[in-house]
Design an enzyme around this catalytic site. Sequence first.
Site, mmCIF file in Angstrom:
data_model
loop_
_atom_site.group_PDB
_atom_site.id
_atom_site.type_symbol
_atom_site.label_atom_id
_atom_site.label_comp_id
_atom_site.label_asym_id
_atom_site.label_seq_id
_atom_site.Cartn_x
_atom_site.Cartn_y
_atom_site.Cartn_z
ATOM 1 N N HIS A 124 0.865 -1.190 0.000
ATOM 2 C CA HIS A 124 0.000 0.000 0.000
ATOM 3 C C HIS A 124 0.901 1.240 0.000
ATOM 4 C CE1 HIS A 124 -2.676 3.018 1.928
ATOM 5 N NE2 HIS A 124 -3.685 2.251 1.576
ATOM 6 N N ASP A 201 3.380 -4.268 8.059
ATOM 7 C CA ASP A 201 2.152 -3.520 7.826
ATOM 8 C C ASP A 201 0.995 -4.457 8.172
ATOM 9 O OD1 ASP A 201 -0.110 -2.328 6.944
ATOM 10 O OD2 ASP A 201 0.673 -1.739 4.981
ATOM 11 N N GLN A 204 -4.116 -4.952 7.460
ATOM 12 C CA GLN A 204 -5.115 -5.938 7.019
ATOM 13 C C GLN A 204 -4.962 -7.271 7.756
ATOM 14 O OE1 GLN A 204 -7.610 -5.072 5.222
ATOM 15 N NE2 GLN A 204 -6.934 -3.248 4.141
ATOM 16 N N LYS A 227 -10.208 0.108 10.780
ATOM 17 C CA LYS A 227 -10.450 -1.129 10.015
ATOM 18 C C LYS A 227 -10.790 -2.291 10.933
ATOM 19 C CE LYS A 227 -7.005 0.024 6.479
ATOM 20 N NZ LYS A 227 -7.742 0.528 5.328
ATOM 21 N N CYS A 366 -5.018 2.403 -3.388
ATOM 22 C CA CYS A 366 -3.744 2.911 -2.853
ATOM 23 C C CYS A 366 -2.610 1.926 -3.078
ATOM 24 C CB CYS A 366 -3.849 3.281 -1.383
ATOM 25 S SG CYS A 366 -4.981 4.627 -1.079
HETATM 26 N N1 7TS Z 1 -1.622 -0.708 4.695
HETATM 27 C C1 7TS Z 1 -2.571 -1.487 4.159
HETATM 28 C C2 7TS Z 1 -2.257 -2.905 3.789
HETATM 29 C C3 7TS Z 1 -3.849 -0.970 3.966
HETATM 30 O O1 7TS Z 1 -4.789 -1.745 3.437
HETATM 31 C C4 7TS Z 1 -4.109 0.375 4.326
HETATM 32 C C5 7TS Z 1 -5.435 1.008 4.059
HETATM 33 C C6 7TS Z 1 -3.085 1.130 4.899
HETATM 34 C C7 7TS Z 1 -1.851 0.550 5.052
HETATM 35 C C8 7TS Z 1 -3.277 2.531 5.331
HETATM 36 O O2 7TS Z 1 -4.215 2.650 6.351
HETATM 37 P P1 7TS Z 1 -4.659 4.095 6.842
HETATM 38 O O3 7TS Z 1 -5.700 3.810 7.869
HETATM 39 O O4 7TS Z 1 -3.446 4.731 7.414
HETATM 40 O O5 7TS Z 1 -5.182 4.812 5.654
HETATM 41 N N2 7TS Z 1 -6.108 0.435 2.988
HETATM 42 C C9 7TS Z 1 -7.192 0.912 2.358
HETATM 43 C C10 7TS Z 1 -7.816 0.201 1.357
HETATM 44 O O6 7TS Z 1 -7.463 -0.900 0.971
HETATM 45 N N3 7TS Z 1 -8.856 0.906 0.907
HETATM 46 O O7 7TS Z 1 -8.918 2.046 1.587
HETATM 47 C C11 7TS Z 1 -7.882 2.070 2.483
#
Ligand code: 7TS
Length: 410
Positions: A124, A201, A204, A227, A366
């Site tokens: 990401h 990371d 997920q 999430k 992303c």
């Molecule tokens: N890493 C992964 C694997 C992610 O899926 C996401 C967000 C992030 C980092 C970043 O998370 P944030 O809360 O800091 O934004 N992924 C997604 C997605 O898949 N669709 O919208 C956000």
Amino acid sequence: MLYDVEQVRVDFPILGTEVYPGIPLVYLDSAASSQKPTVVIEAMDKYYRTSHANVHRGVHRLSELATTAYEGARATVARFIGAAEPEQIIFVGNATEGFNLVAQSWGRTNIGPGDEILLTEMEHHANIVPWQMLAQEKGATIRYLPVTDDGYLVLDKLDEFLSERTRLFSFAAVSNVLGTINPVWELVDAAHRVGALAMIDAAQSVPHMAVDVQALDCDFLAFSSHKMCGPTGIGVLYGKRELLQAMPPFLGGGDMIRRVTFDGFLPNDLPWKFEAGTPRIAEAIGLGAAVDYLSSLDMDAVHAHEQAVTGYALESLSEVPGLTLLGPPGDHRGGLAAFTIEGLHPHDIAEVLDKDGIAIRAGHHCAMPLHHRLGLNASARASFYVYTTFEEVDKLTRALHRARSVFRLN
Ligand code: 7TS
């Protein structure tokens, strides 16, 4: 081991709503952000109604209550991911901020010209751009462990991509596009063998399966509250104590200092050294409630539920003509399915589905470099969580057939 999903759905008020008159919500976008159970909404509401004040400063009763609740949430999160001490849990804005903190604080002190940072092709942007910013400033090089066409990391090439020049290997535990569950232990081990640090990371993975940072032996790990049934605005950076201890502060201001004079400052102890200014008090309390909620479901049961739904979805989706699934075949993958349909733009798919109340995501999620690697500009993605039912998967598949006929592909 599976729980009663209908019972779980009652816990999420939004799942009982209609998106358009007479069209109930089918929420298949939890990988972007999950919905929130009543216990989380009420924990934050109760905090604001009964115990809000600033933390760590007042001697008055409310400040004590707020501080206890805030620090209690930290301890809850620490237990949830198996951290040795609550002080290793830094509350940040989101997973993204976790990466930026490590890149700016650890990276700027430890990365120099010629050093290498290893990422993978399935990352990401949150786990790419902060390192690119650092590498640009320091003259370091970023390398990307390749993925196969069916969405696995090319583990055979690990030895080729890791060397004594590698300072850090940062990778997703679960891909937000491919759904691949990576062999995290093996990757952490490989990094350590060449003397590099390993950052995970977990955006997920922590929401979807039991994670134990000590068993993994990772050096840093980041994830987002929103999430995993918790509020937006807060995330977690876990780090090994000796690393966090040695790192300079990321942001400066109140709370992160022990002493300030006109000439300089003395940083505070962990974890407050990294929490400048009034922190995310209500959000931490909400995250603590979300962790308690997920724990009450049991993370192994959550994972098993998602595996069952995902397996069913992969089978159903394979019957849609022209549909290509991204990522590994089989059902041992995270709770999501990204796909393309020949002749249909992902945004058109998402728009047709929205008319049926079905929320999916369309775009690059992303992960532009990964889409580029796969020869795509965009994909459609349905993602599943604790509350997703088989009936919702059926609605998705029916709507995809409908999308094909709307665009006269039948
Ligand atoms: N890493 C992964 C694997 C992610 O899926 C996401 C967000 C992030 C980092 C970043 O998370 P944030 O809360 O800091 O934004 N992924 C997604 C997605 O898949 N669709 O919208 C956000």
